[in-house]
Design a protein around this motif. Structure first.
Motif, PDB file in Angstrom:
ATOM      1  N   HIS A   1      -8.306  16.602  -0.951  1.00 53.97           N
ATOM      2  CA  HIS A   1      -8.691  15.233  -0.596  1.00 53.97           C
ATOM      3  C   HIS A   1      -9.750  15.247   0.505  1.00 53.97           C
ATOM      4  O   HIS A   1     -10.767  14.550   0.439  1.00 53.97           O
TER       5      HIS A   1
ATOM      6  N   TRP B   1       2.122   1.797  -3.432  1.00 52.58           N
ATOM      7  CA  TRP B   1       1.051   2.340  -4.281  1.00 52.58           C
ATOM      8  C   TRP B   1       0.910   3.848  -4.079  1.00 52.58           C
ATOM      9  O   TRP B   1       0.834   4.611  -5.047  1.00 52.58           O
ATOM     10  N   GLN B   2       0.910   4.289  -2.822  1.00 49.69           N
ATOM     11  CA  GLN B   2       0.810   5.712  -2.537  1.00 49.69           C
ATOM     12  C   GLN B   2       1.956   6.498  -3.188  1.00 49.69           C
ATOM     13  O   GLN B   2       1.732   7.534  -3.827  1.00 49.69           O
TER      14      GLN B   2
ATOM     15  N   VAL C   1       1.725   6.666  -7.099  1.00 51.61           N
ATOM     16  CA  VAL C   1       0.660   7.556  -7.559  1.00 51.61           C
ATOM     17  C   VAL C   1       1.090   9.019  -7.413  1.00 51.61           C
ATOM     18  O   VAL C   1       0.933   9.827  -8.334  1.00 51.61           O
TER      19      VAL C   1
ATOM     20  N   ASN D   1      -5.697   2.891 -10.299  1.00 51.13           N
ATOM     21  CA  ASN D   1      -6.809   3.292  -9.440  1.00 51.13           C
ATOM     22  C   ASN D   1      -6.394   4.353  -8.433  1.00 51.13           C
ATOM     23  O   ASN D   1      -6.699   4.279  -7.249  1.00 51.13           O
ATOM     24  N   GLY D   2      -5.662   5.356  -8.884  1.00 50.68           N
ATOM     25  CA  GLY D   2      -5.258   6.400  -7.962  1.00 50.68           C
ATOM     26  C   GLY D   2      -4.848   7.672  -8.675  1.00 50.68           C
ATOM     27  O   GLY D   2      -4.296   7.625  -9.784  1.00 50.68           O
TER      28      GLY D   2
ATOM     29  N   TYR E   1       0.835  -1.211   0.000  1.00 47.23           N
ATOM     30  CA  TYR E   1       0.000   0.000   0.000  1.00 47.23           C
ATOM     31  C   TYR E   1       0.864   1.252   0.000  1.00 47.23           C
ATOM     32  O   TYR E   1       0.573   2.225  -0.710  1.00 47.23           O
TER      33      TYR E   1
ATOM     34  N   TYR F   1     -11.666   2.492  -1.876  1.00 42.35           N
ATOM     35  CA  TYR F   1     -10.893   1.507  -1.115  1.00 42.35           C
ATOM     36  C   TYR F   1     -11.832   0.542  -0.412  1.00 42.35           C
ATOM     37  O   TYR F   1     -11.585  -0.665  -0.350  1.00 42.35           O
TER      38      TYR F   1
ATOM     39  N   ARG G   1      -7.243  -2.017  -4.567  1.00 45.64           N
ATOM     40  CA  ARG G   1      -6.650  -1.127  -3.562  1.00 45.64           C
ATOM     41  C   ARG G   1      -5.232  -0.694  -3.894  1.00 45.64           C
ATOM     42  O   ARG G   1      -4.840   0.426  -3.579  1.00 45.64           O
TER      43      ARG G   1
ATOM     44  N   ALA H   1      -2.530  10.164  -1.969  1.00 48.75           N
ATOM     45  CA  ALA H   1      -3.061   9.322  -3.043  1.00 48.75           C
ATOM     46  C   ALA H   1      -4.535   9.039  -2.791  1.00 48.75           C
ATOM     47  O   ALA H   1      -4.912   8.574  -1.718  1.00 48.75           O
ATOM     48  N   HIS H   2      -5.355   9.327  -3.788  1.00 50.67           N
ATOM     49  CA  HIS H   2      -6.804   9.127  -3.687  1.00 50.67           C
ATOM     50  C   HIS H   2      -7.234   7.969  -4.587  1.00 50.67           C
ATOM     51  O   HIS H   2      -6.814   7.879  -5.739  1.00 50.67           O
ATOM     52  N   HIS H   3      -8.095   7.073  -4.058  1.00 54.91           N
ATOM     53  CA  HIS H   3      -8.633   5.969  -4.847  1.00 54.91           C
ATOM     54  C   HIS H   3      -9.763   6.457  -5.748  1.00 54.91           C
ATOM     55  O   HIS H   3     -10.703   7.101  -5.270  1.00 54.91           O
TER      56      HIS H   3
END
Length: 334
Positions: free
Chosen positions: A306, A257-258, A261, A297-298, A254, A285, A292, A279-281
């Motif tokens: 946000h 991923w942040q 993005v 997806n971000g 995770y 989420y 996720r 980072a926004h989904h």
């Protein structure tokens, strides 16, 4: 006359309270003043010392807190003329957030809620210095939280025209939080002052306990509530605990991923800012566990955009709500 007598009595009682029960705590703050200017008082200690004074604090908090601040000045052995912020914890007047209504206006209350939005801190006037345009004499006018006060007549020349001297005036830091509860759609504006303000301390979904004075202000829609915060306590350190049931936001996958993005977009895709990116989904989420950590997806949003998005659309993020949000608040032109 009765209010004047109560104020004088409160002052004398606080002088005794601070000189005996809270002597060590007061001296510790005074020795560090002005770098340290906050004294936190346990309401239970005040109630044990004088139940009537504790009750009066609930009913007339503005006057009683002012008396407590003056009492510190009166007993200060260091002669620093301190302007301390006196904050009260464990206040007995605890209510459910949804019940914060007109019967509590002007009273000191405490409730638990969740942060829905945290505005950027900004300065507000504390002591305004006005110059008479006729004789150039100066007047200092203490300001109130929800209104600006100006002089109406110059005592020196009788003039009625003044200008504000911003460089000579005193400002204090302020910040607006929007809080709510899982049990209601109701929200409330909370005004933080001085050391309670922070660029990065508050985040959406954070559980807090707030003690403050419920007040009202005039708007285009009539009167609205706001809470002038006396003390805010964070009950959870981050928004992660809100989502534990849906998965672990602290996993290496995770965090990667942040980072990817944010590094990919580099600026907020709503306002174009480059600071405090998150980072926004795009697909939520909560409802899309298989997406996720999907890099498609971000998008990057700054902390404020946000928070604003989720204050409008809640946790259930979707591409449609994102497009609506960007069209309304951002630079989206698709």
């Amino acid at each position: 006359m009765d209010n004047i007598n109560k104020t004088k009595t409160s002052l004398a009682k606080f002088e005794e309270f601070f000189s005996t029960v809270y002597k060590d705590e007061v001296m510790e703050v005074l020795e560090k003043y002005p770098e340290e200017r906050t004294l936190v008082v346990d309401y239970e200690n005040l109630e044990m010392f004088d139940p009537d004074l504790a009750d009066l604090l609930i009913e007339k908090p503005d006057e009683v807190i002012a008396a407590s601040q003056k009492a510190i000045k009166n007993i200060d052995p260091l002669m620093k003329d301190p302007k301390l912020d006196i904050k009260f914890k464990n206040v007995s007047n605890c209510i459910d957030f949804v019940n914060a209504d007109s019967k509590y206006i002007g009273k000191l209350i405490s409730f638990e809620a969740k942060v829905m939005e945290a505005k950027e801190p900004k300065p507000i006037l504390d002591i305004a210095v006005y110059e008479c345009r006729g004789c150039m004499s100066l007047r200092e006018i203490p300001q109130t939280i929800n209104s600006s006060l100006e002089p109406s007549l110059c005592p020196e020349c009788g003039g009625r025209s003044f200008r504000l001297l911003q460089d000579e005036s005193e400002f204090l830091e302020s910040q607006l939080l929007i809080v709510s509860s899982d049990d209601t759609s109701k929200s409330l504006k909370v005004l933080l002052l001085r050391d309670e303000c922070s660029f990065d301390l508050y985040s959406m979904g954070q559980e807090v306990r707030i003690t403050g004075i419920l007040k009202s202000f005039s708007s285009n829609y009539g009167y609205e509530y706001f809470l002038e915060c006396n003390l805010i306590e964070i009950l959870n350190d981050s928004e992660d605990s809100e989502y534990d049931e849906y998965g672990n936001r602290n996993s290496p996958e995770y965090r990667t991923w942040q980072k990817v993005v944010i590094d990919s977009d580099r600026v907020c895709q709503c306002c174009g800012g480059s600071k405090h990116l998150e980072a926004h989904h795009i697909f939520s989420y909560q409802n899309n566990p298989s997406y996720r950590v999907n890099l498609e997806n971000g998008i990057a949003l700054c902390k404020w955009c946000h928070s604003k998005y989720h204050s409008y659309y809640g946790k259930d993020a979707s591409p449609k709500s994102l497009i609506r949000f960007l069209k309304r608040f951002g630079r989206y032109d698709g």
